[in-house]
Every structure is written in C-alpha cells, then in structure tokens.
Design a protein around this motif. Structure first.
Motif, mmCIF file in Angstrom:
data_model
loop_
_atom_site.group_PDB
_atom_site.id
_atom_site.type_symbol
_atom_site.label_atom_id
_atom_site.label_comp_id
_atom_site.label_asym_id
_atom_site.label_seq_id
_atom_site.Cartn_x
_atom_site.Cartn_y
_atom_site.Cartn_z
ATOM 1 N N LEU A 121 -0.473 -2.169 9.621
ATOM 2 C CA LEU A 121 -1.723 -1.995 8.512
ATOM 3 C C LEU A 121 -2.917 -1.839 9.246
ATOM 4 C CD1 LEU A 121 -0.285 -4.373 6.011
ATOM 5 C CD2 LEU A 121 -0.254 -2.048 5.808
ATOM 6 N N ALA A 162 -5.106 2.703 10.364
ATOM 7 C CA ALA A 162 -5.872 3.338 10.027
ATOM 8 C C ALA A 162 -7.279 3.278 10.447
ATOM 9 C CB ALA A 162 -6.185 3.552 8.342
ATOM 10 N N ARG A 163 -7.398 1.808 10.644
ATOM 11 C CA ARG A 163 -8.545 1.345 11.334
ATOM 12 C C ARG A 163 -8.812 1.861 12.730
ATOM 13 N NH1 ARG A 163 -10.518 -3.688 8.729
ATOM 14 N NH2 ARG A 163 -11.831 -4.020 10.399
ATOM 15 N N PRO A 180 3.274 1.894 4.114
ATOM 16 C CA PRO A 180 1.759 1.411 3.622
ATOM 17 C C PRO A 180 0.771 1.667 4.796
ATOM 18 C CG PRO A 180 3.245 -0.357 3.097
ATOM 19 C CD PRO A 180 4.098 0.659 3.575
ATOM 20 N N ALA A 181 1.287 1.472 5.971
ATOM 21 C CA ALA A 181 0.260 1.499 7.066
ATOM 22 C C ALA A 181 -0.056 3.001 7.265
ATOM 23 C CB ALA A 181 0.892 1.135 8.373
ATOM 24 N N LYS A 188 -2.451 4.636 4.494
ATOM 25 C CA LYS A 188 -3.550 4.498 4.812
ATOM 26 C C LYS A 188 -4.218 5.468 5.691
ATOM 27 C CE LYS A 188 -4.785 -0.491 4.758
ATOM 28 N NZ LYS A 188 -5.045 -1.675 5.555
ATOM 29 N N ARG A 239 -4.889 8.702 4.123
ATOM 30 C CA ARG A 239 -6.257 8.733 3.360
ATOM 31 C C ARG A 239 -7.220 8.989 4.299
ATOM 32 N NH1 ARG A 239 -3.246 5.170 0.142
ATOM 33 N NH2 ARG A 239 -4.098 3.223 1.057
ATOM 34 N N ASN A 271 -0.326 11.948 -1.386
ATOM 35 C CA ASN A 271 -1.567 12.501 -0.696
ATOM 36 C C ASN A 271 -1.875 13.690 -0.725
ATOM 37 O OD1 ASN A 271 -2.245 9.840 0.869
ATOM 38 N ND2 ASN A 271 0.017 9.933 0.856
#
Ligand SMILES: [Zn+2]
Length: 337
Positions: free
Chosen positions: A124, A127-128, A168-169, A172, A175, A211
């Motif tokens: 997760l 994205a960071r 889910p990872a 993100k 996005r 998306n």
C-alpha cells in the motif's frame, strides 16, 4: 495478355503482399534497461542497437524484480524462471536507470522516455514510492511500468502476496498516474496456466473502470510467453481486446513479445482478424521489443513486425510503430505537486 496476368495476380494476391514496405522509424514502447539480475549491457550498447534498428525513441524502464541467489543453489541462477530460487521486489532498479540516464549527453537523453517500475504492486506504500521518485528526479519520468501482476510462473516465483491489476495498492498508483498524466504499462495476463478462459479479465476491468482518467497500456495484449508456450492460443483474444477497447477509452494495447510471437502472424503473414482490429482502432496500439538489458536483437525483433506493418495503410502503420507511443507520454517529465 501480360497486363491481364499482372492484374489477375494483383487482384488475387492478399493485401499483405501488395503494400509498400514500412520504411518509417520506431518508438520501442517496451524496453527494459536491465535484466532479471538487474544487469545491463549499458547505454552505449542500447543506443547502438536503437540506431541500427531505426528506433527514434524508447520507453525505457528497469525491472521490478530480481532473482535471488540462495545458498542452496548449486550455482548462481542465470534465468529468471529457473526453479532454484525465488525473485523479490527490487526498487533500486529506478535509481540504476535514472543514474545511467543522467550520465548521457542531452541528445541521447531526449530520445528516452523513462518509466518508474520498481514498485511492489501489493504494498500500500507503492503510490508514495512513486511520488518519492518524482520528487527525487524532477522532470524525469514519463510513465509508470512495466507493472507486473499476473504473469504465469513469474508470479508463482515472486516472493510475497500475489499481485493483481485491481489490488488496492495499485489502485492508489493509478490515481497518482492520472494526477501526473503518466501512462501505466500494465502486465496482467488474461488467464492462468492451463486455464482456457480469461479468469483474470475482471481484475483488469476493475482497474480500467475505476480509473477512467488513467491511461493504461495492456502489455502483450494480456498474454505471456509462459502461458502461450504451454497451451493453445486463446481463440477469443481478438474479440476480448476489441470489446475492451470499445468499452474503455483509457485502454491501449502493447503488441510486444508473446502476442507478436503467437497471435499476430501466421508464418510471417499477418492474421486478418488482427489487421481489422488495428484498422478499426488505429490510435490504440503500440509495439516494442521487450528486450531485457541485452540489446543485440533489437533490429531483428522490430523487423519481424514488418509483415504486419506492411499490410496496414501507411498512416496506420506509422501510428502503431511510433506516433501512438509518442502521443501517450506527457510532453514533459513529472514534477512533484
Ligand atoms: Zn516487459
């Protein structure tokens, strides 16, 4: 008489045999700078190959995984699918690429469209991690990928949670990609080994549906060498690709590797069903070599697209071979926002 004979020949010969040869340049839209050991022949070798193969630009990226050398292995593993050891996620791949690019003269740098690939698609934090790379190398990155999710034996050999297109990872990450206008080159096999129906299609559709502002390029049209070598081609593939393209404006299709080797051509003759599909959606296809760290066969691989390109109207051939890939990447590299 002779005129009539020639005319008869022209009328009876298939389309692919009549058209002029594709003489344009290429964008290699699927090029790994390193192999599965994270080693490379280097930028000089890569540019020599690009020059010889008339490759004007390349989407270039590392590889998100590396092969481990376990103490039990009788020798250092050489092949990524060898069963002596697993693979694990290797985020340094992006720094290797960024540093190699930073050392290039400007006229070479201009020809490369670097993508961020070194993410763990089940973390997760992914994205960071993408945002941190954009901060660390402002203006460098033009895309994200190749993100590897469902990929036959490679998935089974990679340590950790099983990746999938709608994890889910990754949702993100998509996005973040949309926010920066970065396209995402996504490897997501449509099916598993020994399954004849596209059991993973829903995962891909979730990603596309949720998306709409992220542009996706489906690597190898959802196929892979491992699957195609072991079972009959998915007969419904052209129909599936067509339905996806018609349903999702944000989808593009990469024609590299296994789809080129197992679907597009029949003994060097392009298959009509693919020609029709490409002609109906001329802006939605890209091609590439999918070379990994070793570049000697670039020209040979790109030449093998020629029967396909020659059978397409010249304008469509140029889009597939170069213009579509150019249009997909942002004009400038991403900067933090
Ligand atoms: Zn690849």
């Amino acid at each position: 008489m002779r005129f009539l004979a020639v005319l008869a020949l022209l009328v009876s010969s298939p389309l692919w045999a009549r058209d002029a040869h594709y003489e344009g340049r290429y964008v290699d839209a699927h090029l790994h700078y390193v192999d599965f050991m994270q080693e490379s022949e280097g930028m000089d070798a890569m540019f020599n190959a690009m020059d010889k193969a008339r490759v004007e630009q390349a989407w270039v990226f590392g590889l998100p995984v590396v092969k481990k050398w376990e103490q039990s292995a009788p020798r250092r593993p050489r092949y990524f699918l060898g069963d002596e050891a697993p693979l694990y996620y290797y985020s340094a791949t992006d720094d290797l690429l960024a540093q190699a690019i930073a050392a290039l003269p400007q006229e070479r740098r201009r020809r490369l469209m670097p993508f961020i690939s070194g993410i763990n698609p089940t973390d997760l934090n992914a994205a960071r991690h993408v945002e941190a790379l954009i901060e660390r190398y402002p203006g460098l990155w033009r895309g994200i990928g190749e993100v590897i999710t469902r990929h036959d034996d490679l998935t089974a050999l990679t340590e950790g949670e099983t990746p999938r297109a709608n994890h889910p990872a990754l949702m993100k990450v998509y996005r973040v990609a949309a926010r920066h206008g970065l396209p995402v080159l996504l490897h997501s096999n449509l099916t598993s080994l020994r399954e004849k129906t596209p059991i993973y299609l829903e995962e891909l559709e979730d990603a596309l549906k949720e998306n709409p502002k992220t542009r996706f390029i489906l690597a190898h049209a959802g196929t892979s060498g491992g699957v195609e070598a072991r079972q009959a081609p998915l007969e419904t593939l052209p129909a599936i690709v067509r339905a996806l393209l018609e349903r999702y404006d944000n989808l593009y299709v990469d024609l590299s590797w296994s789809v080129r080797e197992h679907y597009l051509l029949d003994d060097d003759r392009p298959r009509e069903v693919w020609l029709t599909l490409i002609n109906d959606h001329p802006d939605r296809f890209t091609l590439g070599t999918d070379l990994v760290g070793h570049f000697g066969s670039m020209k040979k691989i790109l030449n093998s697209y020629r029967p396909l390109l020659n059978a397409l109207p010249e304008e469509v051939a140029r889009r597939v071979a170069s213009d579509n890939a150019k249009a997909l990447v942002p004009e400038k590299g991403a900067v933090a926002k």
